[in-house]
Design a protein around this motif. Structure first.
Motif, PDB file in Angstrom:
ATOM      1  N   GLU A 186       0.967  -1.388   0.078  1.00  0.00           N
ATOM      2  CA  GLU A 186       0.049   0.044   0.148  1.00  0.00           C
ATOM      3  C   GLU A 186       0.922   1.245   0.017  1.00  0.00           C
ATOM      4  N   LYS A 208       1.078   4.519  -8.274  1.00  0.00           N
ATOM      5  CA  LYS A 208       1.248   4.114  -6.806  1.00  0.00           C
ATOM      6  C   LYS A 208       0.336   2.577  -6.558  1.00  0.00           C
ATOM      7  N   THR A 209       0.467   1.932  -5.506  1.00  0.00           N
ATOM      8  CA  THR A 209      -0.434   0.923  -5.057  1.00  0.00           C
ATOM      9  C   THR A 209      -1.476   1.374  -4.305  1.00  0.00           C
ATOM     10  N   SER A 210      -2.729   1.164  -4.277  1.00  0.00           N
ATOM     11  CA  SER A 210      -3.719   1.465  -3.575  1.00  0.00           C
ATOM     12  C   SER A 210      -4.958   0.780  -3.642  1.00  0.00           C
ATOM     13  N   PRO A 213      -8.275   2.940  -4.856  1.00  0.00           N
ATOM     14  CA  PRO A 213      -7.577   4.082  -5.868  1.00  0.00           C
ATOM     15  C   PRO A 213      -8.411   5.275  -5.883  1.00  0.00           C
ATOM     16  N   GLU A 233      -3.133   5.457  -9.700  1.00  0.00           N
ATOM     17  CA  GLU A 233      -3.244   4.250  -8.559  1.00  0.00           C
ATOM     18  C   GLU A 233      -4.109   3.301  -9.171  1.00  0.00           C
TER      19      GLU A 233
END
Length: 267
Positions: A186, A208-210, A213, A233
């Motif tokens: 995360e 980014k990882t979410s 998102p 994301e």
């Protein structure tokens, strides 16, 4: 006085229903599509009669889009025949390795376990078997096509999308590079792998990882370059296709890299 009227009614009732005309059937088919916010143009031409037997908006200029594939395939079958095979030749002349383009659109992983350089690996294996361990120049012959690599109508589009990829006498992986994206921890950058794995493309990973998102995942490629920037994301893995700039140099670069990994140096 009533008998003729009764007889006429009986004759009308016994008459076979008239078959819908070709025009009626096509009109009904078009209406059944319930197309909204679109235009339809149709021409049905009879070769025997030497004229159109149905026409609807036949002179209205329309974008053919993927319907062009039908015309292209028909022309290829008529001109080249169903048994035609594209041929790309590779071999040594002196110390140099030459590739003669044949316009093959299918040098890819489509029939090779999704490995876009599978055919290059086969070439490398045959060269190694022939005792080739190095070559001087890698020479790409593309004269079978002209120098136009982009459909003129695409100039107003974002040219990194796969459907607007350039074309050429030498094409690799539909002239796209695959982005294989996986989430990490995360808040950490997304994990991205390229296929083919090549230095021809430069990645700028701002995505980014979410788990939830808030910004849509997307990417762009700077015009005239092969620098791909990832933004936004994502929570799940996915594969995305990015059209490259200059398909010939892309082909040559990845071939050189594949040969090197197989033990054949191009100096």
């Amino acid at each position: 006085m009533q008998r003729p009227a009764i007889l006429l009614l009986l004759l009308l009732a016994g008459a076979a229903p008239q078959e819908p005309s070709l025009r009626d059937r096509i009109d009904a088919a078009v209406e059944a599509l319930k197309i909204r916010d679109a235009s339809v143009g149709i021409v049905v031409y009879s070769v025997q009669a030497g004229q159109a037997v149905y026409a609807r908006n036949e002179r209205t200029p329309l974008l053919l889009a993927s319907n062009t594939k039908l015309l292209t395939t028909s022309a290829a079958l008529a001109r080249l025949g169903a048994g035609f095979r594209f041929r790309t030749s590779i071999g040594l002349l002196g110390d140099d390795l030459h590739v003669f383009a044949g316009g093959d659109p299918n040098i890819s992983g489509r029939f090779h376990g999704d490995d876009p350089v599978a055919i290059f690996k086969e070439w490398a294996a045959k060269l190694r078997a022939a005792g080739v361990a190095k070559a001087g120049n890698l020479v790409l012959h593309t004269g079978i096509f002209d120098d136009v690599h982009l459909q003129p109508g695409w100039k107003d589009y974002d040219l990194w999308w796969w459907w607007s990829a350039p074309f050429g006498a030498l094409s690799l992986n539909d002239n796209c590079v695959d982005l294989r994206v996986e989430p990490g921890d995360e808040g950490e950058p997304l994990r991205v792998k390229l296929a083919p794995d090549t230095d021809y493309v430069t990645l700028v990973n701002q995505a980014k990882t979410s788990a939830k998102p808030k910004r849509a995942f997307g990417f762009t490629r700077a015009p005239g370059t092969n620098t791909v920037t990832l933004r936004g994301e994502a929570a799940s893995r996915g594969t995305y296709w990015v059209a490259v700039h200059d398909p010939t140099v892309y082909f040559g670069t990845v071939l050189k890299e594949t040969l090197a990994r197989s033990g054949i140096a191009v100096t």
